[in-house]
Design a protein around this motif. Structure first.
Motif, PDB file in Angstrom:
ATOM      1  N   THR A  70     -60.140-132.963  -7.557  1.00  0.00           N
ATOM      2  CA  THR A  70     -58.944-132.411  -6.916  1.00  0.00           C
ATOM      3  C   THR A  70     -59.272-131.159  -6.116  1.00  0.00           C
ATOM      4  OG1 THR A  70     -57.528-133.271  -8.688  1.00  0.00           O
ATOM      5  CG2 THR A  70     -56.633-131.498  -7.344  1.00  0.00           C
ATOM      6  N   ASP A  71     -60.163-130.315  -6.649  1.00  0.00           N
ATOM      7  CA  ASP A  71     -60.462-129.023  -6.021  1.00  0.00           C
ATOM      8  C   ASP A  71     -61.483-129.126  -4.884  1.00  0.00           C
ATOM      9  OD1 ASP A  71     -58.677-127.788  -7.677  1.00  0.00           O
ATOM     10  OD2 ASP A  71     -60.168-127.049  -9.101  1.00  0.00           O
ATOM     11  N   LEU A  72     -62.361-130.111  -4.932  1.00  0.00           N
ATOM     12  CA  LEU A  72     -63.334-130.285  -3.851  1.00  0.00           C
ATOM     13  C   LEU A  72     -62.678-131.089  -2.726  1.00  0.00           C
ATOM     14  CD1 LEU A  72     -66.455-131.054  -6.046  1.00  0.00           C
ATOM     15  CD2 LEU A  72     -66.237-129.092  -4.502  1.00  0.00           C
ATOM     16  N   PRO A  73     -62.687-130.570  -1.495  1.00  0.00           N
ATOM     17  CA  PRO A  73     -61.919-131.190  -0.411  1.00  0.00           C
ATOM     18  C   PRO A  73     -62.371-132.587  -0.011  1.00  0.00           C
ATOM     19  CG  PRO A  73     -62.519-128.922   0.127  1.00  0.00           C
ATOM     20  CD  PRO A  73     -63.283-129.295  -1.100  1.00  0.00           C
ATOM     21  N   ASN A  74     -63.651-132.916  -0.229  1.00  0.00           N
ATOM     22  CA  ASN A  74     -64.198-134.168   0.290  1.00  0.00           C
ATOM     23  C   ASN A  74     -64.937-134.914  -0.821  1.00  0.00           C
ATOM     24  OD1 ASN A  74     -64.960-136.179   2.043  1.00  0.00           O
ATOM     25  ND2 ASN A  74     -66.374-134.929   3.227  1.00  0.00           N
ATOM     26  N   ALA A  75     -64.182-135.251  -1.886  1.00  0.00           N
ATOM     27  CA  ALA A  75     -64.830-135.788  -3.090  1.00  0.00           C
ATOM     28  C   ALA A  75     -64.151-137.048  -3.591  1.00  0.00           C
ATOM     29  CB  ALA A  75     -64.825-134.729  -4.193  1.00  0.00           C
ATOM     30  N   LYS A  76     -64.954-137.866  -4.299  1.00  0.00           N
ATOM     31  CA  LYS A  76     -64.427-139.035  -5.015  1.00  0.00           C
ATOM     32  C   LYS A  76     -65.073-139.074  -6.387  1.00  0.00           C
ATOM     33  CE  LYS A  76     -65.926-143.202  -4.183  1.00  0.00           C
ATOM     34  NZ  LYS A  76     -66.297-144.507  -3.554  1.00  0.00           N
ATOM     35  N   LEU A  77     -64.387-139.698  -7.352  1.00  0.00           N
ATOM     36  CA  LEU A  77     -64.853-139.743  -8.740  1.00  0.00           C
ATOM     37  C   LEU A  77     -64.997-141.186  -9.206  1.00  0.00           C
ATOM     38  CD1 LEU A  77     -65.353-138.467 -11.605  1.00  0.00           C
ATOM     39  CD2 LEU A  77     -62.869-138.521 -11.916  1.00  0.00           C
ATOM     40  N   ILE A  78     -66.143-141.458  -9.839  1.00  0.00           N
ATOM     41  CA  ILE A  78     -66.394-142.738 -10.497  1.00  0.00           C
ATOM     42  C   ILE A  78     -66.602-142.467 -11.984  1.00  0.00           C
ATOM     43  CG2 ILE A  78     -67.963-144.712 -10.714  1.00  0.00           C
ATOM     44  CD1 ILE A  78     -68.703-144.350  -7.786  1.00  0.00           C
ATOM     45  N   THR A  79     -65.971-143.265 -12.832  1.00  0.00           N
ATOM     46  CA  THR A  79     -66.107-143.095 -14.277  1.00  0.00           C
ATOM     47  C   THR A  79     -66.748-144.330 -14.890  1.00  0.00           C
ATOM     48  OG1 THR A  79     -64.106-141.731 -14.319  1.00  0.00           O
ATOM     49  CG2 THR A  79     -64.867-142.598 -16.421  1.00  0.00           C
ATOM     50  N   TYR A  80     -67.723-144.114 -15.780  1.00  0.00           N
ATOM     51  CA  TYR A  80     -68.389-145.206 -16.489  1.00  0.00           C
ATOM     52  C   TYR A  80     -67.817-145.301 -17.903  1.00  0.00           C
ATOM     53  CZ  TYR A  80     -72.067-144.917 -12.864  1.00  0.00           C
ATOM     54  OH  TYR A  80     -72.762-144.900 -11.680  1.00  0.00           O
ATOM     55  N   GLU A  81     -67.334-146.464 -18.254  1.00  0.00           N
ATOM     56  CA  GLU A  81     -66.796-146.670 -19.598  1.00  0.00           C
ATOM     57  C   GLU A  81     -67.932-146.731 -20.620  1.00  0.00           C
ATOM     58  OE1 GLU A  81     -63.575-146.635 -20.313  1.00  0.00           O
ATOM     59  OE2 GLU A  81     -63.230-146.220 -18.182  1.00  0.00           O
ATOM     60  N   LYS A  82     -67.626-146.329 -21.846  1.00  0.00           N
ATOM     61  CA  LYS A  82     -68.580-146.379 -22.967  1.00  0.00           C
ATOM     62  C   LYS A  82     -69.905-145.724 -22.596  1.00  0.00           C
ATOM     63  CE  LYS A  82     -66.567-150.553 -24.996  1.00  0.00           C
ATOM     64  NZ  LYS A  82     -66.812-151.929 -25.471  1.00  0.00           N
ATOM     65  N   THR A  83     -69.811-144.532 -22.002  1.00  0.00           N
ATOM     66  CA  THR A  83     -70.983-143.777 -21.558  1.00  0.00           C
ATOM     67  C   THR A  83     -70.786-142.312 -21.903  1.00  0.00           C
ATOM     68  OG1 THR A  83     -71.244-145.308 -19.692  1.00  0.00           O
ATOM     69  CG2 THR A  83     -72.478-143.258 -19.590  1.00  0.00           C
ATOM     70  N   GLY A  84     -71.854-141.669 -22.380  1.00  0.00           N
ATOM     71  CA  GLY A  84     -71.786-140.267 -22.760  1.00  0.00           C
ATOM     72  C   GLY A  84     -72.256-139.341 -21.655  1.00  0.00           C
ATOM     73  N   HIS A  85     -72.767-138.175 -22.072  1.00  0.00           N
ATOM     74  CA  HIS A  85     -73.147-137.133 -21.125  1.00  0.00           C
ATOM     75  C   HIS A  85     -74.432-137.479 -20.372  1.00  0.00           C
ATOM     76  CE1 HIS A  85     -73.103-133.123 -19.450  1.00  0.00           C
ATOM     77  NE2 HIS A  85     -74.304-132.846 -19.937  1.00  0.00           N
ATOM     78  N   LEU A  86     -75.390-138.107 -21.056  1.00  0.00           N
ATOM     79  CA  LEU A  86     -76.688-138.385 -20.435  1.00  0.00           C
ATOM     80  C   LEU A  86     -76.657-139.764 -19.773  1.00  0.00           C
ATOM     81  CD1 LEU A  86     -79.289-136.771 -20.088  1.00  0.00           C
ATOM     82  CD2 LEU A  86     -80.229-137.966 -22.067  1.00  0.00           C
ATOM     83  N   LEU A  87     -75.821-139.896 -18.759  1.00  0.00           N
ATOM     84  CA  LEU A  87     -75.619-141.204 -18.130  1.00  0.00           C
ATOM     85  C   LEU A  87     -76.837-141.691 -17.355  1.00  0.00           C
ATOM     86  CD1 LEU A  87     -74.956-139.969 -15.116  1.00  0.00           C
ATOM     87  CD2 LEU A  87     -72.633-139.933 -15.970  1.00  0.00           C
ATOM     88  N   THR A  88     -77.775-140.785 -17.043  1.00  0.00           N
ATOM     89  CA  THR A  88     -79.015-141.206 -16.389  1.00  0.00           C
ATOM     90  C   THR A  88     -79.854-142.094 -17.304  1.00  0.00           C
ATOM     91  OG1 THR A  88     -80.019-139.119 -17.103  1.00  0.00           O
ATOM     92  CG2 THR A  88     -79.185-139.228 -14.839  1.00  0.00           C
ATOM     93  N   HIS A  89     -79.679-141.945 -18.618  1.00  0.00           N
ATOM     94  CA  HIS A  89     -80.399-142.786 -19.583  1.00  0.00           C
ATOM     95  C   HIS A  89     -79.557-143.993 -19.997  1.00  0.00           C
ATOM     96  CE1 HIS A  89     -84.094-140.505 -20.903  1.00  0.00           C
ATOM     97  NE2 HIS A  89     -83.489-139.627 -20.118  1.00  0.00           N
ATOM     98  N   GLU A  90     -78.249-143.845 -20.013  1.00  0.00           N
ATOM     99  CA  GLU A  90     -77.394-144.923 -20.482  1.00  0.00           C
ATOM    100  C   GLU A  90     -77.044-145.927 -19.387  1.00  0.00           C
ATOM    101  OE1 GLU A  90     -74.730-144.400 -23.882  1.00  0.00           O
ATOM    102  OE2 GLU A  90     -74.490-142.325 -23.181  1.00  0.00           O
ATOM    103  N   ARG A  91     -76.948-145.465 -18.130  1.00  0.00           N
ATOM    104  CA  ARG A  91     -76.535-146.347 -17.036  1.00  0.00           C
ATOM    105  C   ARG A  91     -77.401-146.152 -15.794  1.00  0.00           C
ATOM    106  NH1 ARG A  91     -74.090-148.357 -20.593  1.00  0.00           N
ATOM    107  NH2 ARG A  91     -71.839-148.701 -20.819  1.00  0.00           N
ATOM    108  N   PRO A  92     -78.743-146.213 -15.917  1.00  0.00           N
ATOM    109  CA  PRO A  92     -79.592-145.910 -14.751  1.00  0.00           C
ATOM    110  C   PRO A  92     -79.412-146.879 -13.585  1.00  0.00           C
ATOM    111  CG  PRO A  92     -80.908-146.793 -16.567  1.00  0.00           C
ATOM    112  CD  PRO A  92     -79.554-146.502 -17.112  1.00  0.00           C
ATOM    113  N   LEU A  93     -79.300-148.167 -13.855  1.00  0.00           N
ATOM    114  CA  LEU A  93     -79.190-149.140 -12.759  1.00  0.00           C
ATOM    115  C   LEU A  93     -77.844-149.014 -12.045  1.00  0.00           C
ATOM    116  CD1 LEU A  93     -80.499-151.393 -11.186  1.00  0.00           C
ATOM    117  CD2 LEU A  93     -79.616-153.033 -12.873  1.00  0.00           C
TER     118      LEU A  93
END
Length: 275
Positions: free
Chosen positions: A239-262
């Motif tokens: 909301t605060d960044l003027p040119n941004a979009k958000l993607i959310t991964y279900e059943k994923t924690g903080h270290l998403l680079t290890h949980e959802r790399p592909l």
């Protein structure tokens, strides 16, 4: 898919010895910035993937991982951002995509605010957000003669496995190698001096007013089960960044680079190819 050779070496940036992993292949450059008490190991699974489409550079920030634990470096977000610029100059890179995880997200935002001409895109992975500067009692306490020993004792009291479990949704992905990587810095006495200096020098995260000034196109990616930086922070940032979009991964924690790399790789490629 042929695996690109990942170079791993210590380089000198701004009179500091900095550990670096990189693949240079004349493709668009992407820079990876890890988070608090972490290292380039954060990106272990995604660097080989990204190397198919990008020139990739990841460093251990001073004070963390295998990089120098300097007793003179000012551990502020702005200084870290300046160091990333020096890293770009070292590799002769410009117009880069910056990927920042957790605290690395705030450093990436400092890049976007103070050096926007260096960036094409900003990608924030479970980024820190809206944290205030440390309170005065802790700030002044960090100067006490034995503060380093108190900090070391406090951190070493924590169980490494339970700390790692806190950043994962799927605990089956936690390996002995990963636990060992998280333990490495804890054995270095200078690591605790660096943490104290970070405690003193770290600015507060950007306010809403400051975020509204950032015009760099930004992709936010979050794990819905993030216990460290909840997805509510992502909802505020988008909301605060003027040119941004958000993607959310279900059943994923903080270290998403290890949980959802592909999935992460595919979303980065899709986003950057649209720009």
């Amino acid at each position: 898919m042929k695996t690109k050779q990942i170079h791993k070496e210590m380089i000198t940036i701004g009179n500091l010895h900095v550990y670096c992993e990189y693949v240079l292949n004349n493709k668009p450059p992407i820079i990876l910035i890890h988070g608090f008490v972490s290292s380039t190991y954060t990106f272990k699974h995604i660097i080989p993937l990204l190397a198919e489409k990008f020139s990739v550079v990841a460093i251990d920030l001073p004070g963390f991982g295998r990089s120098e634990k300097s007793k003179k470096f000012i551990y502020s977000f702005k200084n870290y951002a300046k160091l990333i610029v020096e890293c770009l100059n070292f590799f002769n890179l410009n117009k880069v995509t910056i990927v920042g995880h957790s605290m690395g997200g705030q450093i990436a935002l400092y890049m976007a605010k103070y050096f926007p001409d260096k960036l094409t895109n900003l990608i924030l992975l479970s980024s820190s957000g809206y944290l205030e500067k440390v309170k005065n009692p802790l700030f002044f306490g960090s100067y006490l003669p034995f503060s380093r020993f108190f900090l070391e004792r406090y951190i070493k009291r924590k169980n490494v496995r339970s700390s790692v479990e806190n950043v994962f949704y799927n605990h089956q992905l936690i390996t002995e190698e990963l636990l060992k990587e998280f333990q490495i810095p804890l054995m270095d006495k200078d690591f605790y001096i660096s943490l104290l200096r970070l405690l003193r020098h770290r600015e507060g995260d950007f306010t809403t007013e400051q975020l509204l000034e950032i015009q760099v196109p930004t992709l936010l990616i979050w794990g819905s089960e993030d216990k460290v930086v909840p997805v509510e922070i992502g909802n505020r940032l988008v909301t605060d960044l003027p040119n941004a979009k958000l993607i959310t991964y279900e059943k994923t924690g903080h270290l998403l680079t290890h949980e959802r790399p592909l999935k992460l790789y595919n979303d980065i490629v899709t986003y950057t190819s649209e720009k």
